[in-house]
Scaffold this active site. Structure first.
Site, PDB file in Angstrom:
ATOM      1  N   ASP A  93       0.851  -1.184   0.000  1.00  0.00           N
ATOM      2  CA  ASP A  93       0.000   0.000   0.000  1.00  0.00           C
ATOM      3  C   ASP A  93       0.884   1.231   0.000  1.00  0.00           C
ATOM      4  O   ASP A  93       1.982   1.222   0.562  1.00  0.00           O
ATOM      5  CB  ASP A  93      -0.919   0.014   1.232  1.00  0.00           C
TER       6      ASP A  93
ATOM      7  N   ASP B 107      -7.053  -1.266  -4.724  1.00  0.00           N
ATOM      8  CA  ASP B 107      -8.143  -0.884  -3.826  1.00  0.00           C
ATOM      9  C   ASP B 107      -9.060   0.143  -4.486  1.00  0.00           C
ATOM     10  O   ASP B 107     -10.283   0.109  -4.317  1.00  0.00           O
ATOM     11  CB  ASP B 107      -7.587  -0.318  -2.521  1.00  0.00           C
TER      12      ASP B 107
END
Length: 198
Positions: free
Chosen positions: A121, A136
């Site tokens: 991330d 995402d």
């Protein structure tokens, strides 16, 4: 024919997946773990983190479960795809497939091991207490598009149920998306022949 819907779905999935994996490769090779870098001032920060769990790093000890779920979602979308004849639904499933595959690739092939890898991330925006990635974004966008299509009454075959003028609130009539497959109307449906007029 429904081939165009499959092409749209695959193209959207490929774009999301390619952007996600390319960005993750760049982040892991150029950024130091945990160090934030402002890109657009306070509006966007890039910070490399490894997420062993789900969103917000929940259930970090159950990474293998998320790998199984993601694999099942992928298989379901591929199996279900031939039924789609709507541009909107093709895009929705493409966004979902690309996002799921992006994070599944991390879980399968990144450290610490197969099916338990940590997801990369790196995107952070104000007012959102989580760091996320492009996969995402694809998944969340697909959920938003799902809600829009559902509210508008667009079916998988491209038909759209709208209120009939002057009818009761429960009375609907089937309308079609411009790109919906004519085969979805069934073998008994025939287009009017203009040569027969007059």
């Amino acid at each position: 024919m429904r081939a165009w819907a499959l092409v749209v779905l695959a193209a959207v999935a490929l774009v999301v997946y390619t952007l996600d994996q390319t960005a993750k490769i760049w982040v892991t090779e150029n950024l130091e773990l945990g160090v934030p870098h402002q890109v657009l001032g306070p509006l966007l920060t890039v910070q490399f983190v490894k997420n062993p769990g789900a969103a917000f790093s929940l259930a970090s000890g159950a990474t293998w479960i998320f790998s199984i779920v993601a694999a099942m979602v992928t298989v379901f979308i591929i199996w279900f795809a031939p039924r789609i004849r709507s541009m909107g639904w093709a895009i929705m499933f493409g966004l979902l497939l690309g996002g799921v595959l992006g994070n599944l690739t991390d879980r399968l092939f990144r450290d610490p091991g197969f099916a338990v890898g940590h997801v990369v991330d790196f995107l952070k925006i104000p007012f959102l207490p989580a760091i996320f990635n492009i996969a995402d974004v694809g998944i969340v966008s697909s959920m938003g598009l799902f809600i829009i299509l559902t509210i508008r009454g667009v079916a998988l075959d491209g038909t759209r149920h709208v209120k009939r003028a002057g009818g009761s609130p429960d009375e609907t009539v089937a309308d079609r998306e411009p790109h919906a497959d004519q085969d979805a109307l069934g073998p008994d449906h025939q287009q009017p022949n203009p040569e027969l007029k007059g």
